[in-house]
Scaffold this active site. Sequence first.
Site, mmCIF file in Angstrom:
data_model
loop_
_atom_site.group_PDB
_atom_site.id
_atom_site.type_symbol
_atom_site.label_atom_id
_atom_site.label_comp_id
_atom_site.label_asym_id
_atom_site.label_seq_id
_atom_site.Cartn_x
_atom_site.Cartn_y
_atom_site.Cartn_z
ATOM 1 N N ASN A 1 0.862 -1.181 0.000
ATOM 2 C CA ASN A 1 0.000 0.000 0.000
ATOM 3 C C ASN A 1 0.904 1.239 0.000
ATOM 4 O O ASN A 1 1.684 1.450 0.933
ATOM 5 C CB ASN A 1 -0.900 -0.034 1.242
ATOM 6 C CG ASN A 1 -1.821 1.166 1.307
ATOM 7 O OD1 ASN A 1 -1.396 2.297 1.082
ATOM 8 N ND2 ASN A 1 -3.069 0.946 1.641
ATOM 9 N N HIS B 1 0.981 6.329 1.593
ATOM 10 C CA HIS B 1 1.735 7.324 2.356
ATOM 11 C C HIS B 1 2.906 7.920 1.594
ATOM 12 O O HIS B 1 3.529 8.880 2.058
ATOM 13 C CB HIS B 1 2.128 6.758 3.725
ATOM 14 C CG HIS B 1 0.888 6.484 4.533
ATOM 15 N ND1 HIS B 1 -0.035 7.467 4.813
ATOM 16 C CD2 HIS B 1 0.359 5.334 5.030
ATOM 17 C CE1 HIS B 1 -1.057 6.944 5.468
ATOM 18 N NE2 HIS B 1 -0.836 5.650 5.606
ATOM 19 N N HIS C 1 -5.680 3.556 -1.681
ATOM 20 C CA HIS C 1 -7.031 3.868 -1.189
ATOM 21 C C HIS C 1 -7.409 5.251 -1.703
ATOM 22 O O HIS C 1 -6.823 6.251 -1.297
ATOM 23 C CB HIS C 1 -7.000 3.847 0.350
ATOM 24 C CG HIS C 1 -8.341 4.026 0.980
ATOM 25 N ND1 HIS C 1 -8.536 3.906 2.338
ATOM 26 C CD2 HIS C 1 -9.559 4.320 0.465
ATOM 27 C CE1 HIS C 1 -9.809 4.102 2.632
ATOM 28 N NE2 HIS C 1 -10.453 4.382 1.503
ATOM 29 N N ARG D 1 -9.593 7.856 -1.230
ATOM 30 C CA ARG D 1 -10.559 8.276 -0.203
ATOM 31 C C ARG D 1 -11.448 9.377 -0.726
ATOM 32 O O ARG D 1 -11.061 10.154 -1.598
ATOM 33 C CB ARG D 1 -9.809 8.763 1.046
ATOM 34 C CG ARG D 1 -9.004 7.673 1.755
ATOM 35 C CD ARG D 1 -8.436 8.212 3.057
ATOM 36 N NE ARG D 1 -9.474 8.367 4.034
ATOM 37 C CZ ARG D 1 -9.691 7.523 5.056
ATOM 38 N NH1 ARG D 1 -8.899 6.479 5.236
ATOM 39 N NH2 ARG D 1 -10.669 7.722 5.886
ATOM 40 N N ARG E 1 -7.284 12.715 0.632
ATOM 41 C CA ARG E 1 -6.220 13.254 1.482
ATOM 42 C C ARG E 1 -4.826 12.808 1.040
ATOM 43 O O ARG E 1 -3.840 13.449 1.361
ATOM 44 C CB ARG E 1 -6.460 12.883 2.934
ATOM 45 C CG ARG E 1 -6.301 11.409 3.224
ATOM 46 C CD ARG E 1 -6.353 11.134 4.689
ATOM 47 N NE ARG E 1 -7.679 11.328 5.253
ATOM 48 C CZ ARG E 1 -8.096 10.722 6.367
ATOM 49 N NH1 ARG E 1 -7.284 9.926 7.031
ATOM 50 N NH2 ARG E 1 -9.310 10.891 6.816
ATOM 51 N N GLU F 1 -8.521 0.250 -2.912
ATOM 52 C CA GLU F 1 -9.371 0.267 -1.715
ATOM 53 C C GLU F 1 -10.372 1.390 -1.871
ATOM 54 O O GLU F 1 -10.000 2.506 -2.260
ATOM 55 C CB GLU F 1 -8.528 0.549 -0.471
ATOM 56 C CG GLU F 1 -7.703 -0.605 -0.020
ATOM 57 C CD GLU F 1 -6.880 -0.227 1.214
ATOM 58 O OE1 GLU F 1 -7.148 0.806 1.851
ATOM 59 O OE2 GLU F 1 -5.955 -0.962 1.510
ATOM 60 N N THR G 1 -8.297 3.537 8.246
ATOM 61 C CA THR G 1 -9.508 2.726 8.309
ATOM 62 C C THR G 1 -9.660 2.123 9.705
ATOM 63 O O THR G 1 -8.751 1.477 10.211
ATOM 64 C CB THR G 1 -9.439 1.587 7.269
ATOM 65 O OG1 THR G 1 -9.009 2.150 6.040
ATOM 66 C CG2 THR G 1 -10.782 0.922 7.087
ATOM 67 N N GLU H 1 -10.724 -9.630 3.019
ATOM 68 C CA GLU H 1 -9.463 -9.239 3.650
ATOM 69 C C GLU H 1 -9.751 -9.096 5.132
ATOM 70 O O GLU H 1 -10.566 -8.271 5.551
ATOM 71 C CB GLU H 1 -8.943 -7.917 3.062
ATOM 72 C CG GLU H 1 -7.638 -7.481 3.742
ATOM 73 C CD GLU H 1 -6.947 -6.309 3.065
ATOM 74 O OE1 GLU H 1 -7.048 -6.165 1.833
ATOM 75 O OE2 GLU H 1 -6.323 -5.520 3.787
ATOM 76 N N HIS I 1 -3.542 -4.587 7.601
ATOM 77 C CA HIS I 1 -3.667 -3.424 8.488
ATOM 78 C C HIS I 1 -2.785 -3.570 9.717
ATOM 79 O O HIS I 1 -2.915 -4.520 10.476
ATOM 80 C CB HIS I 1 -5.115 -3.158 8.922
ATOM 81 C CG HIS I 1 -5.363 -1.681 9.106
ATOM 82 N ND1 HIS I 1 -4.891 -0.984 10.189
ATOM 83 C CD2 HIS I 1 -5.972 -0.763 8.312
ATOM 84 C CE1 HIS I 1 -5.215 0.286 10.061
ATOM 85 N NE2 HIS I 1 -5.867 0.451 8.924
HETATM 86 N N1 PXP Z 1 -5.772 -3.139 4.117
HETATM 87 C C1 PXP Z 1 -6.742 -2.183 4.205
HETATM 88 C C2 PXP Z 1 -8.131 -2.565 3.821
HETATM 89 C C3 PXP Z 1 -6.444 -0.868 4.613
HETATM 90 O O1 PXP Z 1 -7.430 0.046 4.710
HETATM 91 C C4 PXP Z 1 -5.104 -0.534 4.892
HETATM 92 C C5 PXP Z 1 -4.746 0.870 5.245
HETATM 93 O O2 PXP Z 1 -5.007 1.696 4.157
HETATM 94 C C6 PXP Z 1 -4.134 -1.552 4.781
HETATM 95 C C7 PXP Z 1 -4.504 -2.848 4.409
HETATM 96 C C8 PXP Z 1 -2.703 -1.294 5.072
HETATM 97 O O3 PXP Z 1 -2.566 -0.960 6.421
HETATM 98 P P1 PXP Z 1 -1.172 -0.422 6.975
HETATM 99 O O4 PXP Z 1 -0.908 0.872 6.257
HETATM 100 O O5 PXP Z 1 -1.415 -0.238 8.432
HETATM 101 O O6 PXP Z 1 -0.146 -1.455 6.647
#
Ligand code: PXP
Length: 243
Positions: free
Chosen positions: A10, A13, A46, A48, A52, A73, A104, A154, A193
Amino acid sequence: MNKKLELGVNIDHVATLRQARGTIYPKIVDAAACCEAAGADGITVHLREDRRHIQDKDVYDLKSMLNIRLNLEMAINPEIVNIALDIVPEEACIVPEKREELTTEGGLDVAGQMSEVGAVVEKLTNAGVEVSLFVDPDEKQLSASAAVGAKVVELHTGTFCDASENVAKDELDRLIKGAEIAHDLGMVVNAGHGINLDNIEAVLKMPWMKTLNIGHSIIAQAVFVGLEQSVRDMIKKMETYNG
Ligand code: PXP
Protein backbone atom coordinates in the site's frame (compact mmCIF):
# COMPACT_ATOMS: atom_id res chain seq x y z
CA MET A 1 1.30 -26.43 1.58
CA ASN A 2 -0.21 -23.21 0.30
CA LYS A 3 1.24 -21.33 -2.66
CA LYS A 4 3.64 -18.48 -1.92
CA LEU A 5 2.13 -15.77 0.27
CA GLU A 6 1.79 -12.64 -1.86
CA LEU A 7 2.53 -9.06 -0.89
CA GLY A 8 0.45 -6.07 -1.91
CA VAL A 9 2.26 -2.87 -0.99
CA ASN A 10 0.00 0.00 0.00
CA ILE A 11 1.71 3.20 -1.20
CA ASP A 12 -0.86 5.73 0.12
CA HIS A 13 1.74 7.32 2.36
CA VAL A 14 4.06 8.14 -0.51
CA ALA A 15 1.18 10.36 -1.61
CA THR A 16 0.80 11.66 1.97
CA LEU A 17 4.37 12.97 1.75
CA ARG A 18 3.67 14.62 -1.60
CA GLN A 19 0.38 16.17 -0.48
CA ALA A 20 2.02 17.55 2.70
CA ARG A 21 3.83 20.11 0.54
CA GLY A 22 1.79 20.11 -2.65
CA THR A 23 4.90 19.10 -4.62
CA ILE A 24 5.05 16.82 -7.65
CA TYR A 25 7.39 14.45 -5.80
CA PRO A 26 7.70 11.77 -4.55
CA LYS A 27 6.04 10.30 -7.62
CA ILE A 28 3.54 7.51 -7.04
CA VAL A 29 4.53 5.71 -10.22
CA ASP A 30 8.21 5.72 -9.16
CA ALA A 31 7.25 4.23 -5.80
CA ALA A 32 5.19 1.55 -7.54
CA ALA A 33 8.09 0.75 -9.89
CA CYS A 34 10.42 0.32 -6.87
CA CYS A 35 7.96 -2.07 -5.19
CA GLU A 36 7.58 -4.02 -8.42
CA ALA A 37 11.37 -4.27 -8.84
CA ALA A 38 11.66 -5.53 -5.26
CA GLY A 39 9.25 -8.39 -5.96
CA ALA A 40 5.87 -7.09 -4.74
CA ASP A 41 2.90 -8.94 -6.23
CA GLY A 42 0.57 -5.97 -6.24
CA ILE A 43 0.13 -2.30 -5.46
CA THR A 44 -2.69 -1.13 -3.22
CA VAL A 45 -4.02 2.41 -3.00
CA HIS A 46 -7.03 3.87 -1.19
CA LEU A 47 -8.86 6.56 -3.13
CA ARG A 48 -10.56 8.28 -0.20
CA GLU A 49 -13.59 10.50 -0.55
CA ASP A 50 -11.58 13.42 0.88
CA ARG A 51 -8.60 12.71 -1.44
CA ARG A 52 -6.22 13.25 1.48
CA HIS A 53 -3.42 11.27 -0.14
CA ILE A 54 -4.09 9.33 -3.36
CA GLN A 55 -5.64 11.44 -6.16
CA ASP A 56 -7.73 10.22 -9.10
CA LYS A 57 -4.82 10.72 -11.53
CA ASP A 58 -2.58 8.49 -9.41
CA VAL A 59 -4.96 5.57 -9.87
CA TYR A 60 -5.21 6.09 -13.65
CA ASP A 61 -1.40 6.43 -13.89
CA LEU A 62 -0.87 3.23 -11.89
CA LYS A 63 -3.33 1.30 -13.99
CA SER A 64 -1.48 2.23 -17.16
CA MET A 65 2.09 1.55 -15.92
CA LEU A 66 1.85 -1.45 -13.58
CA ASN A 67 2.86 -4.95 -14.61
CA ILE A 68 1.58 -6.30 -11.31
CA ARG A 69 -1.94 -6.17 -9.87
CA LEU A 70 -3.61 -2.94 -8.86
CA ASN A 71 -5.86 -3.24 -5.81
CA LEU A 72 -8.10 -0.22 -5.25
CA GLU A 73 -9.37 0.27 -1.72
CA MET A 74 -12.66 2.11 -1.79
CA ALA A 75 -15.87 2.90 0.05
CA ILE A 76 -19.27 2.14 -1.46
CA ASN A 77 -19.57 5.79 -2.47
CA PRO A 78 -21.23 6.15 -5.92
CA GLU A 79 -18.61 8.64 -7.17
CA ILE A 80 -15.75 6.30 -6.26
CA VAL A 81 -17.60 3.28 -7.63
CA ASN A 82 -17.92 5.07 -10.99
CA ILE A 83 -14.19 5.81 -11.02
CA ALA A 84 -13.46 2.14 -10.26
CA LEU A 85 -15.78 1.08 -13.09
CA ASP A 86 -13.86 3.40 -15.43
CA ILE A 87 -10.38 2.24 -14.35
CA VAL A 88 -11.20 -1.46 -13.85
CA PRO A 89 -8.39 -2.35 -11.41
CA GLU A 90 -7.58 -6.05 -11.13
CA GLU A 91 -8.92 -5.95 -7.57
CA ALA A 92 -11.05 -3.69 -5.41
CA CYS A 93 -11.27 -3.92 -1.64
CA ILE A 94 -14.39 -2.41 -0.14
CA VAL A 95 -13.66 -0.65 3.15
CA PRO A 96 -15.68 1.48 5.57
CA GLU A 97 -14.70 5.12 5.52
CA LYS A 98 -15.15 7.99 7.95
CA ARG A 99 -13.83 11.44 7.12
CA GLU A 100 -12.48 12.13 10.61
CA GLU A 101 -10.51 8.86 10.97
CA LEU A 102 -6.72 8.74 10.73
CA THR A 103 -6.87 5.39 8.94
CA THR A 104 -9.51 2.73 8.31
CA GLU A 105 -11.05 1.86 11.67
CA GLY A 106 -12.71 -1.51 12.01
CA GLY A 107 -14.05 -3.75 9.29
CA LEU A 108 -16.95 -3.16 6.93
CA ASP A 109 -20.40 -3.84 8.39
CA VAL A 110 -21.50 -6.14 5.58
CA ALA A 111 -24.28 -7.76 7.65
CA GLY A 112 -25.82 -4.35 8.37
CA GLN A 113 -25.91 -3.17 4.74
CA MET A 114 -26.17 -6.31 2.67
CA SER A 115 -28.16 -4.85 -0.22
CA GLU A 116 -25.90 -1.78 -0.62
CA VAL A 117 -22.67 -3.81 -0.42
CA GLY A 118 -24.13 -6.58 -2.59
CA ALA A 119 -25.03 -4.09 -5.34
CA VAL A 120 -21.45 -2.75 -5.47
CA VAL A 121 -19.97 -6.27 -5.40
CA GLU A 122 -22.19 -7.19 -8.34
CA LYS A 123 -21.39 -4.07 -10.39
CA LEU A 124 -17.64 -4.39 -9.94
CA THR A 125 -17.62 -8.16 -10.46
CA ASN A 126 -19.61 -7.78 -13.70
CA ALA A 127 -17.00 -5.24 -14.85
CA GLY A 128 -14.24 -7.84 -14.35
CA VAL A 129 -12.89 -6.63 -11.00
CA GLU A 130 -12.10 -9.18 -8.28
CA VAL A 131 -13.84 -7.77 -5.21
CA SER A 132 -12.77 -8.31 -1.63
CA LEU A 133 -14.50 -7.11 1.51
CA PHE A 134 -12.43 -5.78 4.41
CA VAL A 135 -14.02 -7.34 7.48
CA ASP A 136 -13.32 -8.15 11.10
CA PRO A 137 -12.82 -11.87 11.80
CA ASP A 138 -16.42 -12.24 12.85
CA GLU A 139 -18.62 -15.15 11.81
CA LYS A 140 -21.64 -12.93 11.13
CA GLN A 141 -19.66 -10.60 8.84
CA LEU A 142 -17.96 -13.48 7.06
CA SER A 143 -21.25 -15.28 6.38
CA ALA A 144 -22.76 -12.01 5.13
CA SER A 145 -19.72 -11.50 2.86
CA ALA A 146 -20.23 -14.91 1.26
CA ALA A 147 -23.98 -14.25 1.01
CA VAL A 148 -23.50 -11.00 -0.95
CA GLY A 149 -21.31 -12.82 -3.46
CA ALA A 150 -17.80 -11.82 -2.37
CA LYS A 151 -15.20 -14.35 -3.48
CA VAL A 152 -12.49 -12.72 -1.35
CA VAL A 153 -12.28 -11.24 2.13
CA GLU A 154 -9.46 -9.24 3.65
CA LEU A 155 -9.35 -9.90 7.38
CA HIS A 156 -8.69 -6.79 9.45
CA THR A 157 -5.50 -7.44 11.41
CA GLY A 158 -5.38 -3.93 12.93
CA THR A 159 -7.07 -4.81 16.21
CA PHE A 160 -4.54 -7.59 16.81
CA CYS A 161 -1.58 -5.46 15.70
CA ASP A 162 -2.56 -2.61 18.03
CA ALA A 163 -3.56 -4.87 20.95
CA SER A 164 -1.83 -4.74 24.29
CA GLU A 165 0.02 -7.88 25.32
CA ASN A 166 -2.76 -9.22 27.56
CA VAL A 167 -5.39 -9.32 24.79
CA ALA A 168 -3.18 -9.98 21.76
CA LYS A 169 -3.48 -13.77 22.03
CA ASP A 170 -7.29 -13.62 21.98
CA GLU A 171 -7.20 -11.29 18.97
CA LEU A 172 -4.82 -13.63 17.14
CA ASP A 173 -7.07 -16.59 17.94
CA ARG A 174 -10.02 -14.65 16.46
CA LEU A 175 -8.03 -14.05 13.27
CA ILE A 176 -7.04 -17.73 13.02
CA LYS A 177 -10.65 -18.78 13.49
CA GLY A 178 -11.84 -16.11 11.03
CA ALA A 179 -9.46 -17.41 8.37
CA GLU A 180 -10.79 -20.95 8.91
CA ILE A 181 -14.40 -19.78 8.64
CA ALA A 182 -13.75 -17.74 5.48
CA HIS A 183 -11.93 -20.68 3.89
CA ASP A 184 -14.75 -23.06 4.82
CA LEU A 185 -17.21 -20.64 3.20
CA GLY A 186 -15.17 -21.00 -0.01
CA MET A 187 -13.65 -17.52 0.03
CA VAL A 188 -10.06 -16.49 -0.66
CA VAL A 189 -8.44 -15.08 2.49
CA ASN A 190 -6.32 -11.94 2.46
CA ALA A 191 -5.28 -9.92 5.49
CA GLY A 192 -3.97 -6.49 6.29
CA HIS A 193 -3.67 -3.42 8.49
CA GLY A 194 -1.04 -2.55 11.04
CA ILE A 195 1.41 -5.30 10.03
CA ASN A 196 5.10 -4.57 10.56
CA LEU A 197 8.42 -6.43 10.71
CA ASP A 198 7.93 -7.19 14.42
CA ASN A 199 4.35 -8.47 14.48
CA ILE A 200 4.32 -10.29 11.14
CA GLU A 201 5.60 -13.51 12.66
CA ALA A 202 2.37 -13.82 14.67
CA VAL A 203 0.20 -12.81 11.69
CA LEU A 204 1.77 -15.68 9.73
CA LYS A 205 0.06 -18.10 12.13
CA MET A 206 -3.20 -17.37 10.27
CA PRO A 207 -3.98 -20.24 7.88
CA TRP A 208 -5.12 -20.12 4.24
CA MET A 209 -3.84 -16.66 3.39
CA LYS A 210 -3.18 -15.63 -0.20
CA THR A 211 -2.13 -11.98 0.13
CA LEU A 212 -1.03 -9.57 2.84
CA ASN A 213 -1.60 -5.87 2.18
CA ILE A 214 0.99 -3.81 4.04
CA GLY A 215 1.60 -0.08 3.80
CA HIS A 216 2.54 2.26 6.61
CA SER A 217 5.38 0.22 8.14
CA ILE A 218 6.99 -0.48 4.75
CA ILE A 219 6.95 3.20 3.78
CA ALA A 220 8.21 4.21 7.25
CA GLN A 221 11.08 1.71 7.10
CA ALA A 222 11.93 3.00 3.61
CA VAL A 223 13.08 6.28 5.21
CA PHE A 224 16.03 4.33 6.64
CA VAL A 225 16.77 1.61 4.09
CA GLY A 226 15.11 2.75 0.86
CA LEU A 227 11.84 1.48 -0.57
CA GLU A 228 13.18 -1.49 -2.52
CA GLN A 229 15.06 -2.83 0.49
CA SER A 230 12.08 -2.23 2.77
CA VAL A 231 9.84 -4.28 0.47
CA ARG A 232 12.51 -7.01 0.21
CA ASP A 233 12.83 -7.20 4.00
CA MET A 234 9.06 -7.77 4.34
CA ILE A 235 9.03 -10.39 1.57
CA LYS A 236 11.87 -12.23 3.30
CA LYS A 237 9.81 -12.50 6.48
CA MET A 238 6.80 -13.71 4.47
CA GLU A 239 8.80 -16.51 2.85
CA THR A 240 8.56 -18.52 6.07
CA TYR A 241 4.77 -18.86 5.66
CA ASN A 242 3.63 -22.42 5.23
CA GLY A 243 -0.12 -21.85 5.00
N1 PXP B 1 -5.77 -3.14 4.12
C1 PXP B 1 -6.74 -2.18 4.20
C2 PXP B 1 -8.13 -2.57 3.82
C3 PXP B 1 -6.44 -0.87 4.61
O1 PXP B 1 -7.43 0.05 4.71
C4 PXP B 1 -5.10 -0.53 4.89
C5 PXP B 1 -4.75 0.87 5.25
O2 PXP B 1 -5.01 1.70 4.16
C6 PXP B 1 -4.13 -1.55 4.78
C7 PXP B 1 -4.50 -2.85 4.41
C8 PXP B 1 -2.70 -1.29 5.07
O3 PXP B 1 -2.57 -0.96 6.42
P1 PXP B 1 -1.17 -0.42 6.97
O4 PXP B 1 -0.91 0.87 6.26
O5 PXP B 1 -1.42 -0.24 8.43
O6 PXP B 1 -0.15 -1.45 6.65
